[in-house]
Structures are given as C-alpha cells and as structure tokens.
Design a protein around this motif. Structure first.
Motif, PDB file in Angstrom:
ATOM      1  N   LEU A  25       0.819  -1.209   0.000  1.00 51.46           N
ATOM      2  CA  LEU A  25       0.000   0.000   0.000  1.00 51.46           C
ATOM      3  C   LEU A  25       0.854   1.260   0.000  1.00 51.46           C
ATOM      4  N   THR A 160      -0.479  -7.844   8.767  1.00 48.46           N
ATOM      5  CA  THR A 160      -0.859  -6.597   8.089  1.00 48.46           C
ATOM      6  C   THR A 160      -0.579  -6.663   6.589  1.00 48.46           C
ATOM      7  N   SER A 161       0.436  -7.408   6.176  1.00 49.67           N
ATOM      8  CA  SER A 161       0.727  -7.541   4.745  1.00 49.67           C
ATOM      9  C   SER A 161      -0.390  -8.287   4.028  1.00 49.67           C
ATOM     10  N   GLU A 164      -3.178  -5.856   3.588  1.00 47.30           N
ATOM     11  CA  GLU A 164      -2.855  -4.893   2.531  1.00 47.30           C
ATOM     12  C   GLU A 164      -3.117  -5.476   1.146  1.00 47.30           C
ATOM     13  N   PHE A 290      -4.554   1.673   6.773  1.00 43.99           N
ATOM     14  CA  PHE A 290      -3.603   0.643   6.372  1.00 43.99           C
ATOM     15  C   PHE A 290      -2.477   1.182   5.494  1.00 43.99           C
ATOM     16  N   SER A 294       1.175   0.520   6.358  1.00 42.86           N
ATOM     17  CA  SER A 294       2.123   0.038   5.360  1.00 42.86           C
ATOM     18  C   SER A 294       3.446   0.779   5.471  1.00 42.86           C
TER      19      SER A 294
END
Length: 453
Positions: A25, A160-161, A164, A290, A294
């Motif tokens: 992101l 979190t990846s 994303e 996000f 990122s």
C-alpha cells in the motif's frame, strides 16, 4: 555478545518480512504514483515489464540463499564470492540503502503523506513544523517493536501484509467492474505514454518498488530452515506483489482515465481520490489506516534487515563491536537497532529542515536507490565466482541472469539520475562521498581482510 536466536521464525514470518519491505500500500501511494509521472497511461505496461526485470534481480539472492544463510546477507554473499574487502563494500552499500529506506519513509509520513491527506479530505492545514513530532513518534514506535525481537515484528508484518494485499485486490476489482466498457488493453501498450522511453523510466521505479523481497536474506540466522525457506520467501513474495501491482496499476489507470494521467501524480493522493470516487468514504478511512500501517511495516522491515546486517559487520570487527550485542531477553541486535533508530531521526530531521520534507524525501529515497542498485550490481558480479568456487556453476543462472540484471541496473541508474536535477544531483554526490569513505575505511589498516572461519 551472544548469538541471534536460532529457529525463531519460519517461512510465513519470512514471507511477511519480504512483503513488508515491499510495503504494497505504501508503494502504491508513493512509488507507483512516481512511476505514473513518467509512464502515464502505460503504467501497467511498466509494471508488467518490471516483473521480468525483477526476476533477473532476485535471481542473485535466490541463488546465494540456496547455499548461505547469514545475518550478513549480501555482505556475506559478496565476501564468499570474491573476498572480504568486496564483501564489506557491498555490505555497507546495502546498509546505506536500507537505512535510507527508513529515513525517507518516516519523513514522507510526517511531512508529505499526512499533511496532504488532511488537506485533501478534511481541509486541515497543519503547522509547518508539525511533521517533526509526527515523524519522531512514528520512528519511536518502529524502533520499539524492532527492539522487542524478531518474532513480534515479523508476525505483525505478516498479518498486516495479508490485509494490505486483500485491500488492494478488492479495491482494484471494484474499479475494474465499475469501469465496465472503459476497460481496454491500451494501458499495456506504449501509446498512452507517448513511446517506449517513458515506459522504461516508469519500469525503473516499478523494479525499485518490487525489489524489497530480498530483505528476507538478513533474517536467515533466525530462521528454522534458512537454506530452504529464505529463497522461497524471496520468490513467492515477489510473485504475489508483482501480480497485485499490475492489477492495481491497471485499475488506477482505467479509473482515473487513460487520457487524464498527466494529473494523476500531481494530485498527491490519487489512490485515495479513486477510493473515495469508486468505493466510498468508509473504505477510504480503512485504506488510510492501512496505508499508514504500510509505511510503518515498510519502515520496520528495513530496520530489522539493516540491524542484522550491522550486527554481522560488528561481529566481524568491520564495524564497532558495540553493534554486535544481542539483547539477553529479546534476542534482538538491540544496540544496532537503537543506533540506527537514533541516526535515522537525526538524518531525517536535518534533511527535512534544510530541504523541506518533500525534497528531503526525494533526496533520501534516491540515495537509497542508487546504493541499492550498485550493491546489487556487486552481487551480480560475485555470483558466478561463488558458484565457480563450489563447482556448481550453471551458465544460465550464474552468468547470463546476473549479466542481464547488471545491464538493467545500469539503465536504472541512468534513468534515475540523469539528467541531474535538484535534489537528485545531491543524492548522487552524497552517495559518492559515502562510498569513497567506505573504500577509504576498507583499505585502511583498521580492516582485517582474513576470511571468517
């Protein structure tokens, strides 16, 4: 001094490290937008060609990682290929590159992204120096999480990846579906860009945005099966993000309008503008959160990689031994992390005050790019020598592929730094001064050039 924790992470965490260093992101918000300035409506073509360029790029870490698993990463790769001095120079170039990924990320968040976002969507103008505390708070959080050990850092990055990637895929599909009859294959031709030259200029930034997958090599010593899992993480993270970048770039071109792409990059936050237009304010809010994350994960990942590299240099007495200390409880290279965090804050602050946050960001990201490109070219040179030494030489993987990668990177440096413009000219000068300083150090009496046992 103690060793890093063996077997602390597995393949999934390595995958999270590689994807986080790409920062999907964040790359869409920053690097993809920059590539669009050159490629215009041919942006998807630049990314599609870039995928093939990165395949040659990641061949080097992939091939080395089959045989070497070390916190030194490219430092050890180059050393094993050609020799200690060559390895040290390569290591310090990569250290400079990863360090300036951190510096450019934190200054971009504090001084460019957050002010642009608040101005565009909330009509809020921040005080001119508010970027300083924002940047320093952001940096403090990154440094703290890295200090607490590799497991929490990489698990956070992995989760979190995945989110994303999912957000980008959903976002892109919605735009493509709503665009309906405006969908066309024209963005995969050079026509919207006005020719091949701007397509290849955009491709260089596309390659840079996807090159972070090699960051997993620096976590090898803390990995359960380094010779098996590191190379897989490098390849798979690149393939996933490469496909997503092509999809997202196409959706953005179609959504913005092929013939209107000259206004895409100057808008500042084109991705958020498109999200607001095609999906709605709730999705924009989620995307905003996000994107910030990122940048957070995309700063944490290079701090993890750079600190392991600095730790390895210190362990080999080619950096102050102070940085080779490992925290007794968290098993992180704590001194290296704290030093890099402190220096990142100082360098970003001074750069931002002298040049302003935006030009400071460009100055720092271009220093990161040129040192990364040169460092990787040295890896290209070392690869055939290494495989000749171990008598497993393959002419395609160990000679032709690195030659192609080397040539691509020469063009990358050319298109990135010529013609010299402000502040790119200063980036090149600063990187040259740093490189000469490293060479002076290497060839001084301070460096013991015997091989590590």
């Amino acid at each position: 001094m103690t060793d890093l924790e063996k077997g602390a992470v597995g393949f999934r965490e390595l995958l999270g490290q590689s994807i986080a260093l790409i920062a999907p992101l964040g790359a869409v918000a920053a690097t993809l937008t920059g590539a669009a300035q050159f490629a215009l409506g041919s942006l998807p073509l630049s990314y599609l060609i870039g995928i093939f360029g990165v395949l040659f790029w990641i061949n080097v870490p992939y091939q080395f990682s089959r045989k070497i698993g070390s916190a030194g990463g490219f430092y050890d790769f180059a050393e094993k290929g050609i020799g200690k001095r060559f390895g040290i120079f390569t290591g310090y170039l990569y250290l400079f590159s990863y360090f300036n990924v951190i510096t450019n990320s934190i200054i971009f968040v504090g001084g460019v992204f957050i002010p642009s976002m608040l101005s565009q969507f909330f009509n809020i103008t921040l005080p001119s120096l508010i970027w300083i505390p924002i940047m320093l708070i952001f940096l403090a959080l990154i440094t703290t999480l890295a200090y607490l050990g590799i497991r929490p850092s990489l698990r956070y990055s992995l989760i979190t990846s995945i989110i994303e990637i999912a957000l980008l895929v959903i976002f892109s599909i919605i735009i493509i579906v709503k665009a309906g009859p405006r969908n066309t294959l024209e963005p995969f031709t050079p026509t919207p860009a006005g020719g091949w030259a701007p397509v290849f200029e955009g491709m260089i930034l596309a390659i840079f945005s996807m090159s972070g997958s090699s960051g997993a090599v620096y976590i090898a010593e803390e990995t359960k099966n380094p010779l098996k899992d590191v190379k897989k993480a490098v390849l798979i993270s690149f393939l996933i993000t490469g496909v997503v970048f092509v999809l997202t770039s196409y959706a953005m071109v179609i959504g913005w309008g092929i013939n209107n792409m000259s206004t895409f990059a100057p808008s500042g936050v084109p991705g958020l503008i498109l999200a607001d237009k095609y999906v709605g304010p709730i999705f924009v809010a989620i995307l905003l959160a996000f994107i910030l994350n990122s940048f957070f994960a995309g700063s944490l990942a290079p701090l993890n990689s750079a600190s392991r590299l600095l730790y390895a240099l210190g362990r080999d007495n080619v950096a102050p031994t102070y940085v080779s200390k490992v925290h007794e409880k968290f098993k992180s290279p704590s001194n290296a992390i704290l030093l890099l965090g402190l220096l990142s804050g100082v360098v970003s602050l001074i750069t931002g005050l002298i040049m302003g946050p935006f030009y400071g960001f460009l100055f720092l990201i271009n220093m990161s790019a040129i040192s990364l490109f040169i460092g990787h070219m040295l890896g290209d040179v070392a690869l055939p020598f290494f495989y000749k030494k171990i008598r497993e030489f393959n002419v395609v993987y160990h000679l032709i592929a690195p030659i192609v990668s080397f040539i691509i990177l020469i063009f990358g440096i050319y298109y990135s730094f010529y013609p010299p413009t402000y502040p790119i000219n200063y980036s090149a000068i600063a990187t040259a001064i740093y490189s000469l300083g490293v060479l002076a150090f290497i060839f001084s009496r301070k460096v013991k050039v015997s091989q590590r046992g």
